[in-house]
Design a protein around this motif. Sequence first.
Motif, PDB file in Angstrom:
ATOM      1  N   GLY A 284       0.768  -1.323  -0.034  1.00  0.00           N
ATOM      2  CA  GLY A 284      -0.050   0.015   0.164  1.00  0.00           C
ATOM      3  C   GLY A 284       0.951   1.203  -0.077  1.00  0.00           C
ATOM      4  N   ILE A 305      -2.048  -2.712 -10.005  1.00  0.00           N
ATOM      5  CA  ILE A 305      -1.210  -3.878 -10.190  1.00  0.00           C
ATOM      6  C   ILE A 305      -1.765  -5.015 -10.024  1.00  0.00           C
ATOM      7  CG2 ILE A 305       1.395  -4.592  -9.614  1.00  0.00           C
ATOM      8  CD1 ILE A 305       1.191  -2.133 -11.223  1.00  0.00           C
ATOM      9  N   CYS A 356       7.532   2.511  -4.457  1.00  0.00           N
ATOM     10  CA  CYS A 356       7.346   0.817  -4.544  1.00  0.00           C
ATOM     11  C   CYS A 356       8.654   0.135  -3.853  1.00  0.00           C
ATOM     12  CB  CYS A 356       6.843   0.355  -5.862  1.00  0.00           C
ATOM     13  SG  CYS A 356       6.625  -1.390  -5.889  1.00  0.00           S
ATOM     14  N   PRO A 357       8.651  -0.690  -3.049  1.00  0.00           N
ATOM     15  CA  PRO A 357       9.934  -1.105  -2.676  1.00  0.00           C
ATOM     16  C   PRO A 357      10.294  -2.271  -3.285  1.00  0.00           C
ATOM     17  CG  PRO A 357       8.023  -2.032  -1.450  1.00  0.00           C
ATOM     18  CD  PRO A 357       7.382  -0.951  -2.175  1.00  0.00           C
ATOM     19  N   VAL A 358       9.687  -2.744  -4.424  1.00  0.00           N
ATOM     20  CA  VAL A 358       9.902  -3.809  -5.324  1.00  0.00           C
ATOM     21  C   VAL A 358      10.262  -3.152  -6.702  1.00  0.00           C
ATOM     22  CG1 VAL A 358       9.204  -5.637  -3.944  1.00  0.00           C
ATOM     23  CG2 VAL A 358       7.700  -4.769  -5.376  1.00  0.00           C
ATOM     24  N   ILE A 360       8.107  -1.698  -9.010  1.00  0.00           N
ATOM     25  CA  ILE A 360       7.212  -1.774 -10.000  1.00  0.00           C
ATOM     26  C   ILE A 360       6.838  -0.481 -10.748  1.00  0.00           C
ATOM     27  CG2 ILE A 360       4.529  -2.038  -9.979  1.00  0.00           C
ATOM     28  CD1 ILE A 360       4.877  -4.433  -7.866  1.00  0.00           C
ATOM     29  N   HIS A 362       4.492   1.419 -12.229  1.00  0.00           N
ATOM     30  CA  HIS A 362       2.913   1.706 -12.361  1.00  0.00           C
ATOM     31  C   HIS A 362       2.590   2.824 -13.783  1.00  0.00           C
ATOM     32  CE1 HIS A 362       4.033   1.190  -8.200  1.00  0.00           C
ATOM     33  NE2 HIS A 362       2.865   0.761  -7.816  1.00  0.00           N
TER      34      HIS A 362
HETATM   35  S1  SF4 Z   1       2.944  -1.897  -6.165  1.00  0.00           S
HETATM   36 FE1  SF4 Z   1       4.592  -1.744  -4.676  1.00  0.00          FE
HETATM   37  S2  SF4 Z   1       4.277  -0.086  -3.279  1.00  0.00           S
HETATM   38 FE2  SF4 Z   1       2.160  -0.607  -4.139  1.00  0.00          FE
HETATM   39  S3  SF4 Z   1       1.164  -2.195  -3.067  1.00  0.00           S
HETATM   40 FE3  SF4 Z   1       2.361  -3.346  -4.403  1.00  0.00          FE
HETATM   41  S4  SF4 Z   1       4.254  -3.498  -3.784  1.00  0.00           S
HETATM   42 FE4  SF4 Z   1       3.501  -1.967  -2.396  1.00  0.00          FE
END
Ligand code: SF4
Length: 667
Positions: A284, A305, A356-358, A360, A362
């Motif tokens: 989130g 996502i 975003c820690p991974v 992504i 968007h």
């Molecule tokens: S897109 Fe990234 S920041 Fe957003 S909920 Fe998923 S892992 Fe967390």
Amino acid sequence: MELKNIIFILFFLVSILFFIWSCRNLVHYMLVAKKKDNRFDKIGERLKRVWVIAFAQTKLLRDPKAGILHLIIFWGFILFLFAVIEAIIQGFYSPFTLSFTGMLYSATTFIQDIFSVLVIASCLYALYRRFILHIPRLEVDKTGKLDATFILVMIILVCVFMLGENISLVARQNFILGEYEVRPVSQYFAGILYSSPGGANSFYEFFWWAHIVVIFGFLNYLPYSKHLHVLTSVPNTFFANLEEKRTLKPINLEDETLEAYGAADIEQLSWKQILDGYSCTECGRCTDSCPAATVGKSLSPRKIIVDIRRRTKDKAPLLVNGVTSGEVFEKTLVHDYISDMELWECTTCMACVQECPVMIEHVDSIVDMRRNLVLTESQFHPNLSNVFKSLETNFTPWAFNHADRANWAEGLGIKTMAEDSNCEVLFWVGCAGSYDDRYKKVSRAFSTLMQKADVNFRILGFEEKCNGDTARRLGNEYIAQMLIQENIGTLNRYGVKKIVTSCPHCFHSLNNEYKQFGGNYEVKHHTQFINELIDEGRIKLKDESAGTKATYHDSCYLGRYNDVYDPPRELLNNINGFDLVEMERNRSKGFCCGAGGGRMFLEDEEGGKINVERTKEALGTGADTIASACPFCMTMLNDGVKHLEKSGEVSVKDIAEIVLENLSIEV
Ligand code: SF4
Ligand code: SF4
């Protein structure tokens, strides 16, 4: 070989084969996505990124509390791998230990012991944050809550069983640690829980099996759960876009094999965009930082996502098995999973990508889906028809006459390139700087500053056209590329090398995206350029005190897109008596004004107003001046100030205007 070993080997083979089969399916589902995307270049740079983001967890640590918690759990699991490897080999040969590694064994057994307690504590605290503190960004639906609880409980079980195994091991070794073993926690509990070594044998076997079953059960559960990110977040970080300056990838409009432009469904996405879906942890952070979501609009980058993942799970297995009709095929990702409204609400501010820690991406997915709406389906808001029409005929998003583009400069004695192309720098004015009444004043102020500094600059006049950013972010790649190519033709014809602009959108496009089409220039934002003029002594600031309290609003396209955070602040801080106060959301955590991504030309159809939210934050600092460095931000903040009925008390000014007001007459 004991019976235990035979049972283990069978269990191990079935688990591993099933896991490989599941992973193979996931890869096949990814390959359903047909958009080309090469992410196998610059391997060294990618590995470095994995270390910094995935292992050092620098992004997660932007939120220190949650970051430290996650860091402990993540590294705990990495270190537990030694224990898992040892337990697996013991499944084949019971007396095996890794003690032959000597001091390394001492270090790993010690760390495992300590980390098992830390990880249990971190998981309990994570449950506390979710269920007792109710941290807003962690609030999800019932299924999401169950999933989150499940994974935390699984992690706790892994640690408890591993600790139980080690405690029983110490007890059955007559309470004496083996060679090189260092297990202070296990040793302590062994003394408390067991009275004799004999009693520990059956418990040791129980915990060993429980540990093994939970590990392999968890491994095989992951590919089917929302916790797939445990497997994919490191690869996703590896394959993330390496470009620091976040550009959009162009569509090859000449490619006759393309059946449609943009993405209506998963087949038109790239494998990386599907991997993004697999990798979302649903933490989130993106939605928490999203300006649209903050003011109550439908858009949630997390949902976008997760919807890509949901659609992949629903459709890809059918496609892989050759099924092409049925209920699932009556729907599409765009419209049925993700509404048009959600897509149009994005300001492309990049806050989601930043947080975003991974890693992504968007915005790329959102723009791809917008491209489908505009270029393939022709489904967009009527306001945008006017914008696109105007861009094609007037070369500006507004309905102004192209011939009037240089009217703002009347009386200033500024030459155009057509009159004399021999110059130090080209001032790229931009559409707002050319036509918007308020921003025309900024163009004049900045030109006056340059004239006072004896900068030999030119403008393009009516040969300048919109930089293409608005069309591009709105999904109209066709108009964007037309404008970009025409501008590059003009710039290259005059042999332009150096450009300065007061618009961050022009700055970003000219500096970073024109390269994709053969336009290579040295581009400066006016805040950088004015700083240089001061450093070179070409202009000088007054000694008298300005006595102003100001706050600076970071433009997304200057800050998050281009890391230009300091030059505007340096300028303001250099003005004598200028008290610069920061808003809570500043620099890379800055909150969008609401105008980017073409939102400048769309009305709010639901939720609150992003610009009002930001203006409230600015007013909350007690500043009498809101400093801005972007024409769109200036318009949005001015509207916000008017909306909040503070026009008489607070003014919104561009940094060029503030510098001009505080310029010394002596140089
Ligand atoms: S897109 Fe990234 S920041 Fe957003 S909920 Fe998923 S892992 Fe967390
Ligand atoms: S780019 Fe900004 S507005 Fe768009 S989804 Fe991300 S955070 Fe929200």
